[in-house]
Scaffold this motif. Structure first.
Motif, PDB file in Angstrom:
ATOM      1  N   ALA A 142       0.812  -1.217   0.000  1.00 46.24           N
ATOM      2  CA  ALA A 142       0.000   0.000   0.000  1.00 46.24           C
ATOM      3  C   ALA A 142       0.844   1.265   0.000  1.00 46.24           C
ATOM      4  O   ALA A 142       0.348   2.349  -0.349  1.00 46.24           O
ATOM      5  N   THR A 143       2.124   1.151   0.373  1.00 48.09           N
ATOM      6  CA  THR A 143       2.999   2.327   0.423  1.00 48.09           C
ATOM      7  C   THR A 143       3.693   2.578  -0.907  1.00 48.09           C
ATOM      8  O   THR A 143       4.427   3.557  -1.033  1.00 48.09           O
ATOM      9  N   LEU A 144       3.492   1.732  -1.894  1.00 41.55           N
ATOM     10  CA  LEU A 144       4.166   1.874  -3.182  1.00 41.55           C
ATOM     11  C   LEU A 144       3.401   2.809  -4.104  1.00 41.55           C
ATOM     12  O   LEU A 144       2.178   2.920  -4.043  1.00 41.55           O
ATOM     13  N   SER A 145       4.140   3.433  -5.013  1.00 42.96           N
ATOM     14  CA  SER A 145       3.504   4.232  -6.059  1.00 42.96           C
ATOM     15  C   SER A 145       2.927   3.304  -7.124  1.00 42.96           C
ATOM     16  O   SER A 145       3.192   2.093  -7.131  1.00 42.96           O
ATOM     17  N   GLY A 146       2.157   3.868  -8.041  1.00 43.01           N
ATOM     18  CA  GLY A 146       1.575   3.052  -9.107  1.00 43.01           C
ATOM     19  C   GLY A 146       2.623   2.372  -9.957  1.00 43.01           C
ATOM     20  O   GLY A 146       2.494   1.192 -10.299  1.00 43.01           O
ATOM     21  N   GLY A 147       3.685   3.083 -10.296  1.00 46.75           N
ATOM     22  CA  GLY A 147       4.753   2.487 -11.096  1.00 46.75           C
ATOM     23  C   GLY A 147       5.493   1.396 -10.349  1.00 46.75           C
ATOM     24  O   GLY A 147       5.866   0.378 -10.932  1.00 46.75           O
ATOM     25  N   GLN A 148       5.705   1.604  -9.045  1.00 46.50           N
ATOM     26  CA  GLN A 148       6.378   0.580  -8.242  1.00 46.50           C
ATOM     27  C   GLN A 148       5.533  -0.683  -8.140  1.00 46.50           C
ATOM     28  O   GLN A 148       6.043  -1.791  -8.242  1.00 46.50           O
ATOM     29  N   ARG A 149       4.227  -0.512  -7.935  1.00 50.26           N
ATOM     30  CA  ARG A 149       3.337  -1.681  -7.872  1.00 50.26           C
ATOM     31  C   ARG A 149       3.352  -2.444  -9.194  1.00 50.26           C
ATOM     32  O   ARG A 149       3.356  -3.678  -9.203  1.00 50.26           O
ATOM     33  N   ALA A 150       3.359  -1.723 -10.305  1.00 50.59           N
ATOM     34  CA  ALA A 150       3.383  -2.374 -11.616  1.00 50.59           C
ATOM     35  C   ALA A 150       4.662  -3.182 -11.804  1.00 50.59           C
ATOM     36  O   ALA A 150       4.638  -4.294 -12.334  1.00 50.59           O
ATOM     37  N   ARG A 151       5.791  -2.641 -11.354  1.00 52.94           N
ATOM     38  CA  ARG A 151       7.061  -3.362 -11.484  1.00 52.94           C
ATOM     39  C   ARG A 151       7.084  -4.607 -10.602  1.00 52.94           C
ATOM     40  O   ARG A 151       7.579  -5.661 -11.010  1.00 52.94           O
ATOM     41  N   PRO A 170      -2.120  -4.292 -20.062  1.00 60.17           N
ATOM     42  CA  PRO A 170      -1.285  -4.118 -18.872  1.00 60.17           C
ATOM     43  C   PRO A 170      -0.846  -2.690 -18.590  1.00 60.17           C
ATOM     44  O   PRO A 170      -0.402  -2.398 -17.479  1.00 60.17           O
ATOM     45  N   PHE A 171      -0.961  -1.798 -19.564  1.00 61.95           N
ATOM     46  CA  PHE A 171      -0.461  -0.436 -19.367  1.00 61.95           C
ATOM     47  C   PHE A 171      -1.577   0.615 -19.330  1.00 61.95           C
ATOM     48  O   PHE A 171      -1.301   1.798 -19.205  1.00 61.95           O
ATOM     49  N   SER A 172      -2.811   0.188 -19.419  1.00 62.87           N
ATOM     50  CA  SER A 172      -3.913   1.122 -19.647  1.00 62.87           C
ATOM     51  C   SER A 172      -4.186   2.055 -18.472  1.00 62.87           C
ATOM     52  O   SER A 172      -4.734   3.143 -18.656  1.00 62.87           O
ATOM     53  N   LYS A 173      -3.829   1.668 -17.256  1.00 63.30           N
ATOM     54  CA  LYS A 173      -4.128   2.503 -16.090  1.00 63.30           C
ATOM     55  C   LYS A 173      -2.936   3.325 -15.611  1.00 63.30           C
ATOM     56  O   LYS A 173      -3.002   3.964 -14.567  1.00 63.30           O
ATOM     57  N   LEU A 174      -1.849   3.309 -16.380  1.00 71.11           N
ATOM     58  CA  LEU A 174      -0.667   4.087 -16.023  1.00 71.11           C
ATOM     59  C   LEU A 174      -0.687   5.421 -16.755  1.00 71.11           C
ATOM     60  O   LEU A 174      -1.211   5.520 -17.876  1.00 71.11           O
ATOM     61  N   ASP A 175      -0.069   6.452 -16.147  1.00 68.78           N
ATOM     62  CA  ASP A 175       0.019   7.717 -16.864  1.00 68.78           C
ATOM     63  C   ASP A 175       1.050   7.591 -17.982  1.00 68.78           C
ATOM     64  O   ASP A 175       1.766   6.590 -18.080  1.00 68.78           O
ATOM     65  N   ALA A 176       1.135   8.596 -18.833  1.00 70.77           N
ATOM     66  CA  ALA A 176       1.922   8.481 -20.067  1.00 70.77           C
ATOM     67  C   ALA A 176       3.384   8.141 -19.804  1.00 70.77           C
ATOM     68  O   ALA A 176       3.963   7.272 -20.469  1.00 70.77           O
ATOM     69  N   ALA A 177       4.006   8.818 -18.835  1.00 66.59           N
ATOM     70  CA  ALA A 177       5.425   8.576 -18.563  1.00 66.59           C
ATOM     71  C   ALA A 177       5.654   7.156 -18.052  1.00 66.59           C
ATOM     72  O   ALA A 177       6.573   6.455 -18.493  1.00 66.59           O
ATOM     73  N   ARG A 179       3.725   4.625 -18.544  1.00 64.61           N
ATOM     74  CA  ARG A 179       3.357   3.689 -19.602  1.00 64.61           C
ATOM     75  C   ARG A 179       4.568   3.365 -20.467  1.00 64.61           C
ATOM     76  O   ARG A 179       4.858   2.212 -20.759  1.00 64.61           O
ATOM     77  N   ASP A 180       5.303   4.400 -20.878  1.00 65.90           N
ATOM     78  CA  ASP A 180       6.487   4.183 -21.708  1.00 65.90           C
ATOM     79  C   ASP A 180       7.546   3.379 -20.947  1.00 65.90           C
ATOM     80  O   ASP A 180       8.176   2.470 -21.498  1.00 65.90           O
ATOM     81  N   GLU A 181       7.734   3.711 -19.678  1.00 67.71           N
ATOM     82  CA  GLU A 181       8.720   3.002 -18.862  1.00 67.71           C
ATOM     83  C   GLU A 181       8.359   1.523 -18.721  1.00 67.71           C
ATOM     84  O   GLU A 181       9.213   0.641 -18.877  1.00 67.71           O
ATOM     85  N   MET A 182       7.087   1.238 -18.439  1.00 73.42           N
ATOM     86  CA  MET A 182       6.669  -0.148 -18.239  1.00 73.42           C
ATOM     87  C   MET A 182       6.677  -0.928 -19.552  1.00 73.42           C
ATOM     88  O   MET A 182       6.985  -2.129 -19.562  1.00 73.42           O
ATOM     89  N   ARG A 183       6.344  -0.297 -20.658  1.00 67.90           N
ATOM     90  CA  ARG A 183       6.452  -0.985 -21.943  1.00 67.90           C
ATOM     91  C   ARG A 183       7.884  -1.458 -22.174  1.00 67.90           C
ATOM     92  O   ARG A 183       8.117  -2.606 -22.545  1.00 67.90           O
ATOM     93  N   ARG A 184       8.841  -0.552 -21.973  1.00 70.10           N
ATOM     94  CA  ARG A 184      10.248  -0.929 -22.187  1.00 70.10           C
ATOM     95  C   ARG A 184      10.648  -2.071 -21.255  1.00 70.10           C
ATOM     96  O   ARG A 184      11.309  -3.026 -21.678  1.00 70.10           O
ATOM     97  N   LEU A 185      10.248  -1.976 -19.997  1.00 67.58           N
ATOM     98  CA  LEU A 185      10.624  -2.988 -19.011  1.00 67.58           C
ATOM     99  C   LEU A 185      10.010  -4.347 -19.345  1.00 67.58           C
ATOM    100  O   LEU A 185      10.703  -5.371 -19.370  1.00 67.58           O
ATOM    101  N   VAL A 186       8.713  -4.363 -19.608  1.00 68.52           N
ATOM    102  CA  VAL A 186       8.011  -5.623 -19.871  1.00 68.52           C
ATOM    103  C   VAL A 186       8.544  -6.302 -21.135  1.00 68.52           C
ATOM    104  O   VAL A 186       8.883  -7.499 -21.130  1.00 68.52           O
ATOM    105  N   PHE A 187       8.634  -5.562 -22.225  1.00 70.98           N
ATOM    106  CA  PHE A 187       9.037  -6.185 -23.487  1.00 70.98           C
ATOM    107  C   PHE A 187      10.514  -6.578 -23.474  1.00 70.98           C
ATOM    108  O   PHE A 187      10.891  -7.568 -24.099  1.00 70.98           O
ATOM    109  N   ALA A 188      11.349  -5.844 -22.735  1.00 77.13           N
ATOM    110  CA  ALA A 188      12.757  -6.245 -22.609  1.00 77.13           C
ATOM    111  C   ALA A 188      12.876  -7.570 -21.864  1.00 77.13           C
ATOM    112  O   ALA A 188      13.663  -8.449 -22.257  1.00 77.13           O
ATOM    113  N   ARG A 189      12.086  -7.755 -20.793  1.00 75.14           N
ATOM    114  CA  ARG A 189      12.137  -9.007 -20.038  1.00 75.14           C
ATOM    115  C   ARG A 189      11.596 -10.165 -20.881  1.00 75.14           C
ATOM    116  O   ARG A 189      12.095 -11.291 -20.813  1.00 75.14           O
TER     117      ARG A 189
END
Length: 218
Positions: A142-151, A170-177, A179-189
């Motif tokens: 509960a103490t994590l940010s949205g991006g941290q929870r996604a990671r 998987p990226f629809s509820k993230l803000d634009a910045a 979203r780009d970060e999580m796309r790179r992370l997910v597809f790289a893995r």
């Protein structure tokens, strides 16, 4: 928890004449082969059957639908196998972290049994360091940010050692910045681990970032 199994070489995800119907209506008809490390994107507006197809591949299609065809990972036929024995990783638009577990507890939840507590703790700590969250194992989700929870949600899926990935918006509820970060992370893995992946989305930027074949569902 998943029983311990030896790692296997990546295999393609094959949808062999998969057809899903609701009564007399055909919702989805897909025949496709997804090589290891690549992403097949299914695009279309809400209600065309994208998530219904993912449910069939994952093994929990609702009884109201009728399905035919085969789902395979290489020569391994998954069609009638229960969901927990398919070894598919699911990533949804919501992280769905367990609120009663710590961040480390969430990551350890789906890990294969075996290796001892110390080894599992080391794997969790290494995973957190890999996504820029070193030292977060004892944190409350509960103490994590949205991006941290996604990671954390992504790494929890990967630590379960899936043989393929299913991504449902998987990226629809993230803000634009983010979203780009999580796309790179997910597809790289996905590429690094050689995981064949099926993604459903209505966002063409997701499909472009994935870089694979796109099927448009009307």
């Amino acid at each position: 928890m998943t029983q311990f199994t030896l790692p296997t070489a990546p295999s393609p995800l094959i949808l062999e004449d998969v057809i899903i119907r609701h009564g007399d209506q055909t919702l989805v008809a897909v025949d496709a082969r997804v090589p290891p490390g690549e992403v097949l994107t299914l695009m279309g507006p809400s209600g065309v059957g994208k998530s219904t197809l993912l449910a069939q591949v994952a093994g929990f299609l609702a009884p109201v639908f009728q399905a035919s065809g085969r789902i395979r990972l290489g020569d391994d036929d998954l069609t009638r196998r229960p969901p927990e024995r398919r070894r598919l990783g699911l990533l949804f638009q919501d992280p769905l972290l367990f609120p009663h577990l710590s961040v480390g507890g969430n990551l350890a939840f789906g890990m294969p049994v075996g290796g001892g507590r110390r080894r599992r703790r080391q794997a969790v700590e290494a995973a957190l360091a890999d996504i820029g969250l070193a030292g977060f194992a004892d944190r409350d989700p509960a103490t994590l940010s949205g991006g941290q929870r996604a990671r954390v949600a992504l790494m929890r899926v990967l630590l379960a050692e899936p043989r393929a990935m299913l991504l449902d918006e998987p990226f629809s509820k993230l803000d634009a910045a983010l979203r780009d970060e999580m796309r790179r992370l997910v597809f790289a893995r996905i590429r690094a681990r050689g995981l064949p992946t099926l993604m459903v989305t209505h966002d063409r930027d997701d499909a472009e970032a994935a870089g694979g074949r796109v099927i448009e569902l009307a």
